[in-house]
Design a protein around this motif. Structure first.
Motif, PDB file in Angstrom:
ATOM      1  N   LEU A  27      99.022  33.647  49.234  1.00 14.00           N
ATOM      2  CA  LEU A  27      98.066  32.764  48.688  1.00 14.00           C
ATOM      3  C   LEU A  27      99.124  32.338  47.293  1.00 14.00           C
ATOM      4  CD1 LEU A  27      94.543  33.304  49.628  1.00 14.00           C
ATOM      5  CD2 LEU A  27      95.735  31.446  50.394  1.00 14.00           C
ATOM      6  N   GLY A  28     100.394  32.516  47.297  1.00 12.17           N
ATOM      7  CA  GLY A  28     101.143  32.543  46.086  1.00 12.17           C
ATOM      8  C   GLY A  28     101.118  33.732  45.217  1.00 12.17           C
ATOM      9  N   GLY A  29     100.607  34.877  45.538  1.00 13.20           N
ATOM     10  CA  GLY A  29     100.386  35.840  44.582  1.00 13.20           C
ATOM     11  C   GLY A  29      99.189  35.889  43.574  1.00 13.20           C
ATOM     12  N   PRO A  30      98.932  37.157  42.853  1.00 12.35           N
ATOM     13  CA  PRO A  30      97.825  37.367  42.185  1.00 12.35           C
ATOM     14  C   PRO A  30      97.734  36.138  40.963  1.00 12.35           C
ATOM     15  CG  PRO A  30      98.971  39.231  42.094  1.00 12.35           C
ATOM     16  CD  PRO A  30      99.869  38.384  43.017  1.00 12.35           C
ATOM     17  N   ALA A  31      96.633  35.658  40.617  1.00  8.22           N
ATOM     18  CA  ALA A  31      96.376  34.778  39.612  1.00  8.22           C
ATOM     19  C   ALA A  31      96.399  35.359  38.160  1.00  8.22           C
ATOM     20  CB  ALA A  31      94.960  33.976  39.715  1.00  8.22           C
ATOM     21  N   PRO A  32      97.043  34.450  37.151  1.00 12.22           N
ATOM     22  CA  PRO A  32      97.042  35.115  36.011  1.00 12.22           C
ATOM     23  C   PRO A  32      95.329  34.924  35.336  1.00 12.22           C
ATOM     24  CG  PRO A  32      98.206  32.933  36.084  1.00 12.22           C
ATOM     25  CD  PRO A  32      97.789  33.275  37.386  1.00 12.22           C
ATOM     26  N   LEU A  33      95.275  35.762  34.364  1.00 12.56           N
ATOM     27  CA  LEU A  33      93.656  35.632  33.825  1.00 12.56           C
ATOM     28  C   LEU A  33      93.250  34.368  33.650  1.00 12.56           C
ATOM     29  CD1 LEU A  33      93.282  38.807  31.729  1.00 12.56           C
ATOM     30  CD2 LEU A  33      92.313  38.202  33.817  1.00 12.56           C
ATOM     31  N   GLY A  34      93.826  33.544  32.952  1.00 14.61           N
ATOM     32  CA  GLY A  34      93.637  32.103  32.709  1.00 14.61           C
ATOM     33  C   GLY A  34      92.874  31.388  33.909  1.00 14.61           C
ATOM     34  N   ARG A  35      93.650  31.589  35.092  1.00 17.06           N
ATOM     35  CA  ARG A  35      93.515  30.761  36.265  1.00 17.06           C
ATOM     36  C   ARG A  35      92.124  31.327  36.637  1.00 17.06           C
ATOM     37  NH1 ARG A  35      97.935  30.967  40.082  1.00 17.06           N
ATOM     38  NH2 ARG A  35      96.631  31.662  41.833  1.00 17.06           N
ATOM     39  N   VAL A  36      91.949  32.735  36.511  1.00 12.58           N
ATOM     40  CA  VAL A  36      90.680  33.013  37.084  1.00 12.58           C
ATOM     41  C   VAL A  36      89.402  32.360  36.661  1.00 12.58           C
ATOM     42  CG1 VAL A  36      89.143  35.066  37.164  1.00 12.58           C
ATOM     43  CG2 VAL A  36      91.634  35.521  37.618  1.00 12.58           C
ATOM     44  N   GLN A  37      89.614  32.124  35.264  1.00 13.67           N
ATOM     45  CA  GLN A  37      88.558  31.455  34.420  1.00 13.67           C
ATOM     46  C   GLN A  37      88.295  29.914  35.015  1.00 13.67           C
ATOM     47  OE1 GLN A  37      86.167  32.708  32.696  1.00 13.67           O
ATOM     48  NE2 GLN A  37      85.044  30.786  32.415  1.00 13.67           N
ATOM     49  N   GLN A  38      89.395  29.292  35.003  1.00 16.28           N
ATOM     50  CA  GLN A  38      89.517  28.090  35.753  1.00 16.28           C
ATOM     51  C   GLN A  38      88.886  27.991  37.252  1.00 16.28           C
ATOM     52  OE1 GLN A  38      93.767  27.202  35.512  1.00 16.28           O
ATOM     53  NE2 GLN A  38      93.327  24.975  35.253  1.00 16.28           N
ATOM     54  N   VAL A  39      89.373  28.703  38.156  1.00 20.15           N
ATOM     55  CA  VAL A  39      88.819  28.929  39.463  1.00 20.15           C
ATOM     56  C   VAL A  39      87.242  29.134  39.344  1.00 20.15           C
ATOM     57  CG1 VAL A  39      88.768  30.122  41.499  1.00 20.15           C
ATOM     58  CG2 VAL A  39      90.879  29.564  40.246  1.00 20.15           C
ATOM     59  N   HIS A  40      86.807  30.039  38.644  1.00 23.10           N
ATOM     60  CA  HIS A  40      85.430  30.240  38.492  1.00 23.10           C
ATOM     61  C   HIS A  40      84.632  28.859  37.925  1.00 23.10           C
ATOM     62  CE1 HIS A  40      81.882  32.332  37.429  1.00 23.10           C
ATOM     63  NE2 HIS A  40      81.658  31.804  36.293  1.00 23.10           N
ATOM     64  N   GLU A  41      85.226  28.297  36.915  1.00 23.09           N
ATOM     65  CA  GLU A  41      84.420  27.114  36.428  1.00 23.09           C
ATOM     66  C   GLU A  41      84.395  26.078  37.626  1.00 23.09           C
ATOM     67  OE1 GLU A  41      86.342  26.172  32.745  1.00 23.09           O
ATOM     68  OE2 GLU A  41      85.541  28.189  31.879  1.00 23.09           O
ATOM     69  N   ARG A  42      85.609  25.923  38.030  1.00 21.27           N
ATOM     70  CA  ARG A  42      85.483  24.691  39.421  1.00 21.27           C
ATOM     71  C   ARG A  42      84.322  25.331  40.444  1.00 21.27           C
ATOM     72  NH1 ARG A  42      90.167  22.564  43.591  1.00 21.27           N
ATOM     73  NH2 ARG A  42      88.623  21.088  44.582  1.00 21.27           N
ATOM     74  N   ARG A  43      84.257  26.408  40.749  1.00 18.02           N
ATOM     75  CA  ARG A  43      83.313  26.972  41.621  1.00 18.02           C
ATOM     76  C   ARG A  43      82.068  26.635  41.347  1.00 18.02           C
ATOM     77  NH1 ARG A  43      86.494  32.431  43.815  1.00 18.02           N
ATOM     78  NH2 ARG A  43      88.205  31.147  45.101  1.00 18.02           N
ATOM     79  N   GLU A 148      99.414  26.246  43.466  1.00 23.88           N
ATOM     80  CA  GLU A 148      99.865  26.565  42.055  1.00 23.88           C
ATOM     81  C   GLU A 148     101.209  26.631  41.754  1.00 23.88           C
ATOM     82  OE1 GLU A 148      97.301  26.571  40.335  1.00 23.88           O
ATOM     83  OE2 GLU A 148      95.318  26.746  41.569  1.00 23.88           O
ATOM     84  N   GLY A 149     101.749  25.666  42.157  1.00 20.89           N
ATOM     85  CA  GLY A 149     103.131  25.716  41.919  1.00 20.89           C
ATOM     86  C   GLY A 149     104.207  26.303  42.754  1.00 20.89           C
ATOM     87  N   VAL A 150     103.561  27.268  43.801  1.00 23.36           N
ATOM     88  CA  VAL A 150     104.456  28.128  44.673  1.00 23.36           C
ATOM     89  C   VAL A 150     104.463  27.323  45.693  1.00 23.36           C
ATOM     90  CG1 VAL A 150     105.093  30.224  45.518  1.00 23.36           C
ATOM     91  CG2 VAL A 150     103.692  30.039  43.368  1.00 23.36           C
ATOM     92  N   PRO A 151     105.752  26.808  46.351  1.00 24.36           N
ATOM     93  CA  PRO A 151     105.853  26.328  48.013  1.00 24.36           C
ATOM     94  C   PRO A 151     105.572  27.565  49.101  1.00 24.36           C
ATOM     95  CG  PRO A 151     107.881  26.417  46.982  1.00 24.36           C
ATOM     96  CD  PRO A 151     107.070  27.163  45.926  1.00 24.36           C
ATOM     97  N   ILE A 152     104.799  27.193  49.841  1.00 21.91           N
ATOM     98  CA  ILE A 152     104.396  28.340  50.854  1.00 21.91           C
ATOM     99  C   ILE A 152     104.409  27.395  52.328  1.00 21.91           C
ATOM    100  CG2 ILE A 152     102.708  29.630  51.793  1.00 21.91           C
ATOM    101  CD1 ILE A 152     101.521  29.984  49.017  1.00 21.91           C
ATOM    102  N   ARG A 153     105.354  28.364  53.028  1.00 24.42           N
ATOM    103  CA  ARG A 153     105.221  27.838  54.383  1.00 24.42           C
ATOM    104  C   ARG A 153     103.995  28.107  55.250  1.00 24.42           C
ATOM    105  NH1 ARG A 153     108.003  24.024  57.002  1.00 24.42           N
ATOM    106  NH2 ARG A 153     108.647  24.431  59.159  1.00 24.42           N
ATOM    107  N   CYS A 154     103.219  27.232  55.645  1.00 23.31           N
ATOM    108  CA  CYS A 154     101.902  27.226  56.212  1.00 23.31           C
ATOM    109  C   CYS A 154     101.798  26.645  57.667  1.00 23.31           C
ATOM    110  CB  CYS A 154     100.952  26.530  55.463  1.00 23.31           C
ATOM    111  SG  CYS A 154     100.674  27.375  53.719  1.00 23.31           S
ATOM    112  N   GLU A 155     100.855  26.804  58.495  1.00 23.85           N
ATOM    113  CA  GLU A 155     100.519  26.257  59.683  1.00 23.85           C
ATOM    114  C   GLU A 155      99.149  25.412  59.402  1.00 23.85           C
ATOM    115  OE1 GLU A 155     100.425  28.776  62.965  1.00 23.85           O
ATOM    116  OE2 GLU A 155      99.845  26.999  64.381  1.00 23.85           O
ATOM    117  N   HIS A 156      99.165  24.203  59.453  1.00 24.24           N
ATOM    118  CA  HIS A 156      98.096  23.206  59.197  1.00 24.24           C
ATOM    119  C   HIS A 156      97.037  23.315  60.368  1.00 24.24           C
ATOM    120  CE1 HIS A 156      96.881  18.702  58.543  1.00 24.24           C
ATOM    121  NE2 HIS A 156      95.794  19.550  58.163  1.00 24.24           N
TER     122      HIS A 156
END
Ligand SMILES: CC(C)(COP(=O)(O)OP(=O)(O)OC[C@H]1O[C@@H](n2cnc3c(N)ncnc32)[C@H](O)[C@@H]1OP(=O)(O)O)[C@@H](O)C(=O)NCCC(=O)NCCS
Length: 170
Positions: A27-43, A148-156
């Motif tokens: 999933l693009g690697g561990p999130a920086p601390l600032g993003r944790v707060q953003q994700v929490h608030e969105r949830r 989050e800016g990282v391109p990832i090869r996925c299956e849809h």
């Protein structure tokens, strides 16, 4: 196992999940601390049409992870996407992931708001693909997703909510 709405007190859970290199491997690697707060608030602030649920498991009903169906921009439209993360020590246990997804899918289906759910699973994420297949998702082929800016090869993967509950229980 049961689900409850993700809440204000679950910030530690988001930090433990999003900050863990193993959980975030596909999933693009561990999130920086600032993003944790953003994700929490969105949830916490999610309105109608999005579902963020805390997975509770074990005899003490302790938080084990997060499962969600949330809006994502995809090819010019907003689509409902499934995501799930379990705490590293709680994987490979008695179908926790499958059970949690079945519960949230039932909730989303009952709302009548969503005709089908999408999932974008890292091409090498064998556990997530196995879980998706087990709950009835069907592969729609490979795609490149920007996470989050990282391109990832996925299956849809797609789950049509017109499918009968019996199919999902199989
Ligand atoms: C994806 C995730 C929720 C799956 O939960 P889990 O507890 O690891 O999975 P389970 O133990 O229920 O196993 C599910 C299936 O995957 C298989 N599996 C599990 N780990 C595997 C691995 N490393 N390689 C291959 N298959 C694996 C199991 O054998 C099982 O297969 P079956 O249904 O045919 O019996 C969990 O691994 C996780 O939180 N991963 C990190 C976050 C993530 O990548 N989320 C998905 C984003 S969409």
């Amino acid at each position: 196992m049961r689900l409850r709405p993700y809440g204000e007190d679950d910030r530690w859970l988001t930090a433990a999940l999003e900050g863990d290199p193993d959980v975030m491997r596909y999933l693009g690697g561990p999130a920086p601390l600032g993003r944790v707060q953003q994700v929490h608030e969105r949830r916490v602030g999610a309105a109608g049409g999005e579902w963020y649920r805390t997975i509770l498991a074990g005899p003490d009903d302790a938080p084990a992870g997060v499962v969600a169906v949330f809006g994502t921009a995809w090819q010019g439209e907003q689509i409902p996407e499934l995501g799930i993360m379990l705490l590293p020590g709680l994987r490979r246990r008695h179908g926790l992931a499958v059970g949690a997804i079945r519960l949230i899918v039932a909730e989303v289906r009952a709302s009548g708001l969503v005709p089908r759910i999408h999932a974008f699973i890292g091409a090498a994420n064998a556990a997530a693909a196995a879980v998706a297949r087990r709950v009835g998702f069907v592969s729609a082929g490979p795609v490149d997703v920007d996470y989050e800016g990282v391109p990832i090869r996925c299956e849809h993967w797609l789950l049509d909510l017109g499918a009968s509950p019996a199919e999902l229980a199989g």
